[in-house]
Design an enzyme around this catalytic site. Structure first.
Site, PDB file in Angstrom:
ATOM      1  N   LYS A 112      47.220  47.878  43.592  1.00 53.88           N
ATOM      2  CA  LYS A 112      46.544  49.077  43.075  1.00 53.88           C
ATOM      3  C   LYS A 112      47.431  50.304  43.166  1.00 53.88           C
ATOM      4  CE  LYS A 112      41.805  47.867  42.764  1.00 53.88           C
ATOM      5  NZ  LYS A 112      40.651  47.467  43.529  1.00 53.88           N
ATOM      6  N   LYS A 195      45.391  37.697  36.719  1.00 56.07           N
ATOM      7  CA  LYS A 195      43.971  37.358  36.891  1.00 56.07           C
ATOM      8  C   LYS A 195      43.128  38.011  35.802  1.00 56.07           C
ATOM      9  CE  LYS A 195      41.309  39.614  39.635  1.00 56.07           C
ATOM     10  NZ  LYS A 195      40.574  40.315  40.677  1.00 56.07           N
ATOM     11  N   LYS A 198      38.295  43.067  34.492  1.00 56.07           N
ATOM     12  CA  LYS A 198      37.717  44.054  33.582  1.00 56.07           C
ATOM     13  C   LYS A 198      38.609  45.283  33.430  1.00 56.07           C
ATOM     14  CE  LYS A 198      35.029  44.618  37.672  1.00 56.07           C
ATOM     15  NZ  LYS A 198      33.977  43.951  38.391  1.00 56.07           N
TER      16      LYS A 198
HETATM   17  P1  TYM Z   1      34.729  41.830  42.993  1.00 51.42           P
HETATM   18  O1  TYM Z   1      33.518  42.672  42.717  1.00 51.42           O
HETATM   19  O2  TYM Z   1      36.034  42.278  42.484  1.00 51.42           O
HETATM   20  O3  TYM Z   1      34.487  40.370  42.470  1.00 51.42           O
HETATM   21  C1  TYM Z   1      33.331  39.625  42.840  1.00 51.42           C
HETATM   22  C2  TYM Z   1      33.726  38.168  43.034  1.00 51.42           C
HETATM   23  O4  TYM Z   1      34.294  37.646  41.815  1.00 51.42           O
HETATM   24  C3  TYM Z   1      35.535  37.025  42.100  1.00 51.42           C
HETATM   25  N1  TYM Z   1      36.418  37.154  40.929  1.00 51.42           N
HETATM   26  C4  TYM Z   1      37.048  36.120  40.351  1.00 51.42           C
HETATM   27  N2  TYM Z   1      37.048  34.796  40.616  1.00 51.42           N
HETATM   28  C5  TYM Z   1      37.797  33.991  39.836  1.00 51.42           C
HETATM   29  N3  TYM Z   1      38.565  34.448  38.806  1.00 51.42           N
HETATM   30  C6  TYM Z   1      38.593  35.769  38.503  1.00 51.42           C
HETATM   31  N4  TYM Z   1      39.330  36.207  37.493  1.00 51.42           N
HETATM   32  C7  TYM Z   1      37.819  36.665  39.294  1.00 51.42           C
HETATM   33  N5  TYM Z   1      37.615  38.017  39.268  1.00 51.42           N
HETATM   34  C8  TYM Z   1      36.756  38.284  40.283  1.00 51.42           C
HETATM   35  C9  TYM Z   1      36.071  37.780  43.302  1.00 51.42           C
HETATM   36  O5  TYM Z   1      37.050  37.042  43.987  1.00 51.42           O
HETATM   37  C10 TYM Z   1      34.810  37.991  44.107  1.00 51.42           C
HETATM   38  O6  TYM Z   1      34.511  36.853  44.889  1.00 51.42           O
HETATM   39  N6  TYM Z   1      35.851  42.889  47.731  1.00 51.42           N
HETATM   40  C11 TYM Z   1      34.969  42.106  46.882  1.00 51.42           C
HETATM   41  C12 TYM Z   1      33.508  42.438  47.085  1.00 51.42           C
HETATM   42  C13 TYM Z   1      33.075  42.339  48.492  1.00 51.42           C
HETATM   43  C14 TYM Z   1      32.909  41.154  49.253  1.00 51.42           C
HETATM   44  C15 TYM Z   1      32.502  41.572  50.534  1.00 51.42           C
HETATM   45  C16 TYM Z   1      33.076  39.802  48.952  1.00 51.42           C
HETATM   46  C17 TYM Z   1      32.763  43.381  49.305  1.00 51.42           C
HETATM   47  N7  TYM Z   1      32.414  42.925  50.523  1.00 51.42           N
HETATM   48  C18 TYM Z   1      32.248  40.650  51.534  1.00 51.42           C
HETATM   49  C19 TYM Z   1      32.817  38.883  49.986  1.00 51.42           C
HETATM   50  C20 TYM Z   1      32.403  39.311  51.252  1.00 51.42           C
HETATM   51  C21 TYM Z   1      35.331  42.379  45.447  1.00 51.42           C
HETATM   52  O7  TYM Z   1      35.963  43.333  45.120  1.00 51.42           O
HETATM   53  O8  TYM Z   1      34.816  41.530  44.565  1.00 51.42           O
END
Ligand code: TYM
Length: 332
Positions: A112, A195, A198
């Site tokens: 980032k 990856k 969005k």
């Molecule tokens: P976030 O909101 O970016 O994404 C939510 C979940 O989707 C998965 N993901 C993907 N999996 C496969 N291929 C992709 N291209 C892809 N893009 C997104 C992410 O790995 C995620 O599992 N930090 C986390 C949110 C969070 C969280 C937590 C998760 C906050 N606290 C505690 C687990 C436990 C996040 O930014 O996810």
């Protein structure tokens, strides 16, 4: 009994990466002897400036999408992170059990900030993995189903838990981040080295809200590898392998079986049929989403029930932690 905890940010549009890598699996993990808690990580969202109106709207969009993806509020606690004070409280405590060096090594943070200077970044973005560690440790999670990009954060979570336990006695369970075999890293349709996200160009991802004709068009225009055979080979054919993983995720068929189905076909037919498959599934989901999203009062009811359950567990943990640290604590 196994406790499952995971979260998702209400920022931007949700993609099929979020669905295949996380949300779809969350519903599948609601089996007997599992206790699951799924939440909207809206405190994480503000590490990047958000429009307040949009943030609130998207928070409830995510709740409706979780229900659409099959998460069952009678089996799981669905809640909103900002409504449980314990998440903010534990975050401050855990900030003192992690070093600046450890946080600086997080690849998501490095990615980032790579485009601009580190000094100008918000400290919240740097702290992001600590808030996330608290999200999981508060609930004694056994498993955290996530996409591959979150695994490093969960390794740090284990280290933080371990450090605290060593100093103050067994307090936190060390959670395990789990990923699905084929859909833990859904890649961009335009560049299979990055990856699907969005935050990239619109034609590189499929949003859960994309209309059928757009979905079909995006898959038709997806990049492919040089030869014209539908064969899985992550190293030599990353683009077609990614499409095979998506096909498998949406159809439930194994990659082997899909390869067999398209053995004598070229990319054209495969990409068209993949587009039709995904468009068909998402169209049904979009209808369900619209119905659920219309009734915000009902969504709030779901959340209030989830909040009550989550709050009970989280408050107990915060109280235990504060007591161990000698921090005077009373919840009014
Ligand atoms: P976030 O909101 O970016 O994404 C939510 C979940 O989707 C998965 N993901 C993907 N999996 C496969 N291929 C992709 N291209 C892809 N893009 C997104 C992410 O790995 C995620 O599992 N930090 C986390 C949110 C969070 C969280 C937590 C998760 C906050 N606290 C505690 C687990 C436990 C996040 O930014 O996810």
């Amino acid at each position: 009994m196994k406790r499952i905890v995971s979260g998702i940010k209400p920022t931007g549009e949700l993609t099929i990466g979020n669905y295949l890598g996380a949300m779809k699996r969350w519903a599948e993990m609601e089996v007997e002897n599992n206790e699951s808690l799924y939440f909207v990580a809206n405190l994480h969202a503000i590490t990047v400036r958000q429009d307040s109106f949009e943030l609130r709207k998207r928070t409830f969009d995510v709740v409706a999408w979780l229900l659409t993806c099959g998460v069952n509020p009678d089996k799981s606690l669905i809640f909103i992170q900002s409504m449980i004070p314990a998440h903010s409280e534990i975050c401050w405590v855990l900030t003192n059990f992690v070093t600046i060096g450890e946080l600086g090594k997080m690849t998501q943070f490095k990615d980032k900030v790579s485009k601009s200077s580190k000094d100008g970044q918000l400290a919240g973005l740097f702290e992001y993995p600590v808030l996330m560690a608290g999200d999981v440790l508060l609930y004694d999670a056994d498993e955290v189903p996530v996409g591959d990009d979150q695994i490093q954060h969960l390794e740090l979570t284990r280290n933080i838990a371990n450090r605290f336990n060593n100093l103050y006695g067994q307090t936190f369970k060390e959670p395990k981040g789990t990923i699905s075999k084929s859909t833990s890293r859904i890649m961009s349709l335009k560049n299979p080295d990055t990856k699907m996200s969005k935050s990239e160009t619109e034609d590189s991802y499929i949003a859960l809200q994309d209309k059928p004709d757009i979905i079909i068009k995006k898959f038709k225009r997806a990049v492919t590898d040089s030869d014209n055979t539908v064969k899985f080979d992550m190293e030599k054919k990353p683009a077609i392998s990614n499409l095979l993983n998506i096909y498998s995720g949406f159809s439930g068929k194994s990659v082997d079986d899909i390869e067999k189905d398209y053995m004598n076909e070229g990319y054209g037919k495969f990409k068209t049929e993949l587009g039709e498959l995904v468009a068909g599934k998402l169209e049904i989901m979009q209808k369900k989403f619209s119905e659920l999203r219309e009734d915000e009062e009902q969504l709030m009811k779901v959340v209030l029930k989830g909040n009550a359950g989550a709050n009970d567990i989280a408050n107990k943990k915060v109280s235990e932690v504060f007591e161990k640290l000698g921090l005077v604590y009373h919840r009014y």
